[in-house]
Design an enzyme around this catalytic site. Structure first.
Site, PDB file in Angstrom:
ATOM      1  N   HIS A  51       4.424  -0.440  -5.630  1.00 21.56           N
ATOM      2  CA  HIS A  51       4.992  -1.136  -6.792  1.00 21.56           C
ATOM      3  C   HIS A  51       4.978  -0.304  -8.076  1.00 21.56           C
ATOM      4  O   HIS A  51       5.611  -0.680  -9.068  1.00 21.56           O
ATOM      5  CB  HIS A  51       4.296  -2.496  -6.995  1.00 21.56           C
ATOM      6  CG  HIS A  51       5.227  -3.579  -7.433  1.00 21.56           C
ATOM      7  ND1 HIS A  51       4.957  -4.929  -7.277  1.00 21.56           N
ATOM      8  CD2 HIS A  51       6.440  -3.513  -8.053  1.00 21.56           C
ATOM      9  CE1 HIS A  51       5.977  -5.631  -7.782  1.00 21.56           C
ATOM     10  NE2 HIS A  51       6.878  -4.803  -8.257  1.00 21.56           N
ATOM     11  N   ASP A  85       5.204 -11.742  -6.306  1.00 16.88           N
ATOM     12  CA  ASP A  85       4.059 -10.913  -5.910  1.00 16.88           C
ATOM     13  C   ASP A  85       2.838 -11.791  -5.616  1.00 16.88           C
ATOM     14  O   ASP A  85       2.698 -12.876  -6.196  1.00 16.88           O
ATOM     15  CB  ASP A  85       3.724  -9.981  -7.101  1.00 16.88           C
ATOM     16  CG  ASP A  85       3.059  -8.679  -6.703  1.00 16.88           C
ATOM     17  OD1 ASP A  85       2.168  -8.701  -5.848  1.00 16.88           O
ATOM     18  OD2 ASP A  85       3.437  -7.643  -7.288  1.00 16.88           O
ATOM     19  N   HIS A 127       0.058 -10.469  -6.408  1.00 16.28           N
ATOM     20  CA  HIS A 127      -0.805  -9.895  -7.452  1.00 16.28           C
ATOM     21  C   HIS A 127      -0.116  -9.949  -8.812  1.00 16.28           C
ATOM     22  O   HIS A 127       1.112 -10.037  -8.886  1.00 16.28           O
ATOM     23  CB  HIS A 127      -1.120  -8.428  -7.120  1.00 16.28           C
ATOM     24  CG  HIS A 127      -1.619  -8.229  -5.721  1.00 16.28           C
ATOM     25  ND1 HIS A 127      -0.782  -7.939  -4.673  1.00 16.28           N
ATOM     26  CD2 HIS A 127      -2.871  -8.295  -5.206  1.00 16.28           C
ATOM     27  CE1 HIS A 127      -1.499  -7.828  -3.560  1.00 16.28           C
ATOM     28  NE2 HIS A 127      -2.769  -8.053  -3.845  1.00 16.28           N
ATOM     29  N   ASP A 142      -0.299  -7.402 -11.110  1.00 14.99           N
ATOM     30  CA  ASP A 142       0.104  -6.051 -11.524  1.00 14.99           C
ATOM     31  C   ASP A 142       0.039  -5.887 -13.041  1.00 14.99           C
ATOM     32  O   ASP A 142       0.869  -5.216 -13.658  1.00 14.99           O
ATOM     33  CB  ASP A 142       1.493  -5.689 -10.958  1.00 14.99           C
ATOM     34  CG  ASP A 142       1.464  -5.612  -9.426  1.00 14.99           C
ATOM     35  OD1 ASP A 142       0.358  -5.580  -8.840  1.00 14.99           O
ATOM     36  OD2 ASP A 142       2.549  -5.571  -8.811  1.00 14.99           O
ATOM     37  N   HIS A 149      -0.287   1.094  -8.827  1.00 16.01           N
ATOM     38  CA  HIS A 149       0.570  -0.035  -8.390  1.00 16.01           C
ATOM     39  C   HIS A 149       0.023  -1.394  -8.853  1.00 16.01           C
ATOM     40  O   HIS A 149       0.751  -2.387  -8.769  1.00 16.01           O
ATOM     41  CB  HIS A 149       0.806  -0.017  -6.871  1.00 16.01           C
ATOM     42  CG  HIS A 149      -0.284  -0.616  -6.030  1.00 16.01           C
ATOM     43  ND1 HIS A 149      -0.043  -1.194  -4.802  1.00 16.01           N
ATOM     44  CD2 HIS A 149      -1.623  -0.687  -6.227  1.00 16.01           C
ATOM     45  CE1 HIS A 149      -1.197  -1.631  -4.292  1.00 16.01           C
ATOM     46  NE2 HIS A 149      -2.161  -1.325  -5.123  1.00 16.01           N
ATOM     47  N   ASP A 173       7.905  -7.801  -4.475  1.00 16.72           N
ATOM     48  CA  ASP A 173       6.795  -7.194  -3.726  1.00 16.72           C
ATOM     49  C   ASP A 173       6.655  -8.007  -2.446  1.00 16.72           C
ATOM     50  O   ASP A 173       6.447  -9.226  -2.499  1.00 16.72           O
ATOM     51  CB  ASP A 173       5.524  -7.277  -4.594  1.00 16.72           C
ATOM     52  CG  ASP A 173       4.311  -6.608  -3.963  1.00 16.72           C
ATOM     53  OD1 ASP A 173       4.229  -6.562  -2.720  1.00 16.72           O
ATOM     54  OD2 ASP A 173       3.440  -6.161  -4.729  1.00 16.72           O
ATOM     55  N   ASP A 220       4.383  -8.368  -0.471  1.00 16.02           N
ATOM     56  CA  ASP A 220       3.111  -9.061  -0.256  1.00 16.02           C
ATOM     57  C   ASP A 220       3.073 -10.449  -0.912  1.00 16.02           C
ATOM     58  O   ASP A 220       2.112 -11.201  -0.740  1.00 16.02           O
ATOM     59  CB  ASP A 220       1.904  -8.189  -0.633  1.00 16.02           C
ATOM     60  CG  ASP A 220       1.740  -7.934  -2.128  1.00 16.02           C
ATOM     61  OD1 ASP A 220       2.138  -8.768  -2.953  1.00 16.02           O
ATOM     62  OD2 ASP A 220       1.173  -6.870  -2.467  1.00 16.02           O
ATOM     63  N   GLU A 241       6.555  -2.125  -1.489  1.00 15.65           N
ATOM     64  CA  GLU A 241       5.293  -2.298  -0.745  1.00 15.65           C
ATOM     65  C   GLU A 241       5.467  -2.455   0.765  1.00 15.65           C
ATOM     66  O   GLU A 241       4.501  -2.762   1.468  1.00 15.65           O
ATOM     67  CB  GLU A 241       4.445  -3.452  -1.320  1.00 15.65           C
ATOM     68  CG  GLU A 241       3.968  -3.226  -2.765  1.00 15.65           C
ATOM     69  CD  GLU A 241       2.794  -2.235  -2.903  1.00 15.65           C
ATOM     70  OE1 GLU A 241       2.107  -1.943  -1.913  1.00 15.65           O
ATOM     71  OE2 GLU A 241       2.587  -1.745  -4.044  1.00 15.65           O
TER      72      GLU A 241
HETATM   73  N1  ARG Z   1       1.594  -4.019  -6.249  1.00 15.27           N
HETATM   74  C1  ARG Z   1       0.475  -4.369  -5.626  1.00 15.27           C
HETATM   75  N2  ARG Z   1       0.462  -4.622  -4.348  1.00 15.27           N
HETATM   76  N3  ARG Z   1      -0.609  -4.416  -6.369  1.00 15.27           N
HETATM   77  C2  ARG Z   1      -1.932  -4.710  -5.862  1.00 15.27           C
HETATM   78  C3  ARG Z   1      -2.969  -4.555  -6.922  1.00 15.27           C
HETATM   79  C4  ARG Z   1      -4.341  -4.841  -6.417  1.00 15.27           C
HETATM   80  C5  ARG Z   1      -5.425  -4.849  -7.483  1.00 15.27           C
HETATM   81  N4  ARG Z   1      -5.191  -5.891  -8.444  1.00 15.27           N
HETATM   82  C6  ARG Z   1      -5.531  -3.501  -8.181  1.00 15.27           C
HETATM   83  O1  ARG Z   1      -5.190  -3.395  -9.328  1.00 15.27           O
HETATM   84  O2  ARG Z   1      -5.952  -2.540  -7.588  1.00 15.27           O
HETATM   85 MN    MN Z   2       3.011  -5.756  -6.810  1.00 11.28          MN
HETATM   86 MN    MN Z   3       1.321  -7.216  -4.594  1.00  6.66          MN
END
Ligand code: ARG
Ligand code: MN
Ligand code: MN
Length: 299
Positions: free
Chosen positions: A99, A122, A124, A126, A139, A226, A228, A271
Site C-alpha cells: 500500500h 482497508d 487497517h 494506514d 505501507h 487494499d 486485506d 497488497e
Molecule cells: N497497507 C497495509 N496492509 N497496512 C498494514 C499496516 C499494519 C500496521 N498498522 C503497521 O503500521 O505496521
Molecule cells: Mn492498506
Molecule cells: Mn491493510
C-alpha cells in the site's frame, strides 16, 4: 465511455513479506484488461514502473522508515506517470505492490486537483507516522502521508504538502488500528467506518454515506482498494490478514454502489501477494471487484 490506463508498481518495499511485488502479474494473469474490455472500455496497459529489489538495498538508517529512499524514488516516479495519465483524461488503475504505492498515486492525482475525495477500503488505517509505527513499514503510513503527516521526503512528493481534505476522506472496513494511530485518525478528522459499523448499519448504508463524504463537492473519488479489507476467507493472499472482514457480497455491493455514483476517477489495487495465495484467488477477487467497480452487472 472513459479510457482506462493500467500502471503496475511491483513494490514490496513498504512491508516485510516478499511476494507482493508479484501482485501486478497476478492481477494481469487473472484477466484484468480483457475483462474491462469486455465491459466496453478501451484499456491500455502501460507496464510496470522500475522498482529496486530489496535484497540489493540497505533498508536505510532509520528503522522507523524502512527503505525510505527507495520508497521515495518509486513514489516520485508513480506520481509523474499518474499525473500525466489524468491530464490526458484517462482513469488510472494502479496495481501494487504494497500500500506504500498509494503515496505516489495520490500525489499524482493531487497534481490535477487538491479537491478529490478518497475512499480507503482497508482492514487497517494506514495512518501511522514514524513516531507511531510499530513496524517501521511504510505501507502502514500512506494515508497519513497524503494528509501531510510524516517524513518530509514523503510528505513533499509532488511539491504539495497535504494532498487531501480530511473531511472528504473515508476509511471503510477497518478492524486493526495501532493505539497511537487511533489518536491521529481522530485528530486529523478523517471519517472511519469500522467493521462494527458495517455490521450495524449494513454495507449499503455505509457506502451511501462514504460516497457522500468523498463525493459531495469534490472533483471525484480516488478508491484505494487494499485487498486485506476483505475477509481472509475470500482474500487469503495478503501480507497482513485480519479476521472478520468484508464478505464477498459486501465487497461487490460497495463496488457496485461506487459504479452507480459515477464519481470514481482513479483506483489503487494493492497488497495482493501471490506467494501467500492459493490458486491466485486473491488476484481473481481483485479483478472481480474492479469489474463491479467499472459497471459489471448480471443483467
Ligand atoms: N497497507 C497495509 N496492509 N497496512 C498494514 C499496516 C499494519 C500496521 N498498522 C503497521 O503500521 O505496521
Ligand atoms: Mn492498506
Ligand atoms: Mn491493510
Amino acid at each position: 465511455m472513459q479510457e482506462l490506463r493500467i500502471i503496475g508498481v511491483p513494490s514490496d518495499l513498504g512491508q516485510r513479506r516478499r511476494g507482493v511485488d508479484m501482485g501486478p502479474s497476478a492481477i494481469r494473469y487473472a484477466g484484468l484488461s480483457m475483462k474491462l474490455e469486455t465491459l466496453g472500455y478501451t484499456v491500455k496497459d502501460l507496464g510496470n514502473i522500475n522498482v529496486p529489489t530489496p535484497e540489493m538495498q540497505d533498508d536505510g538508517a532509520d528503522n522507523r522508515l524502512r527503505f525510505l529512499r527507495e520508497v521515495t524514488e518509486v513514489s516520485k516516479e508513480l506520481c509523474s506517470i499518474v499525473s500525466r495519465v489524468v491530464d490526458e483524461g484517462y482513469i488510472p488503475i494502479i496495481l501494487g505492490g504494497d500500500h506504500s504505492i498509494a503515496i505516489g498515486s495520490v500525489a499524482g492525482m493531487a497534481q490535477k486537483s487538491k479537491n478529490y475525495g478518497v475512499i480507503w477500503f482497508d482492514a487497517h488505517g494506514d495512518m501511522n507516522t514514524p513516531e507511531t509505527t510499530p513496524s517501521g513499514n511504510i505501507h502502514g503510513m500512506p494515508l497519513a502521508i497524503s494528509l501531510g503527516y510524516g517524513h518530509d521526503d514523503l510528505v513533499g512528493i509532488g511539491g504539495v504538502k497535504g494532498k487531501l481534505k480530511p473531511e472528504n476522506v473515508v476509511l471503510v472496513g477497518i478492524r486493526s488500528i495501532d493505539r497511537d494511530e487511533a489518536t491521529l485518525i481522530k485528530e486529523a478528522g478523517v471519517h472511519c467506518y469500522t467493521m462494527a459499523e458495517v455490521d450495524r448499519l449494513g454495507m449499503a448504508q455505509v457506502m451511501k454515506e462514504a460516497i457522500e463524504i468523498a463525493g459531495n463537492g469534490t472533483d471525484g473519488i480516488h478508491l484505494s482498494l487494499d485487498l486485506d479489507a476483505l475477509d481472509p476467507m475470500f482474500a487469503p493472499g495478503v501480507g497482513t490478514p485480519v479476521n472478520g472482514g468484508v464478505t464477498y457480497r459486501e465487497g461487490h455491493l460497495a463496488m457496485e454502489m461506487l459504479a452507480d455514483s459515477d464519481k470514481v476517477v482513479s483506483v489503487d489495487v494493492v497488497e495482493v501477494n501471490p506467494i501467500l495465495d492459493t490458486h491466485n484467488q486473491t488476484a481473481v477477487m481483485a479483478v472481480e471487484l474492479v469489474e463491479s467497480l467499472f459497471g459489471k452487472t448480471t443483467l
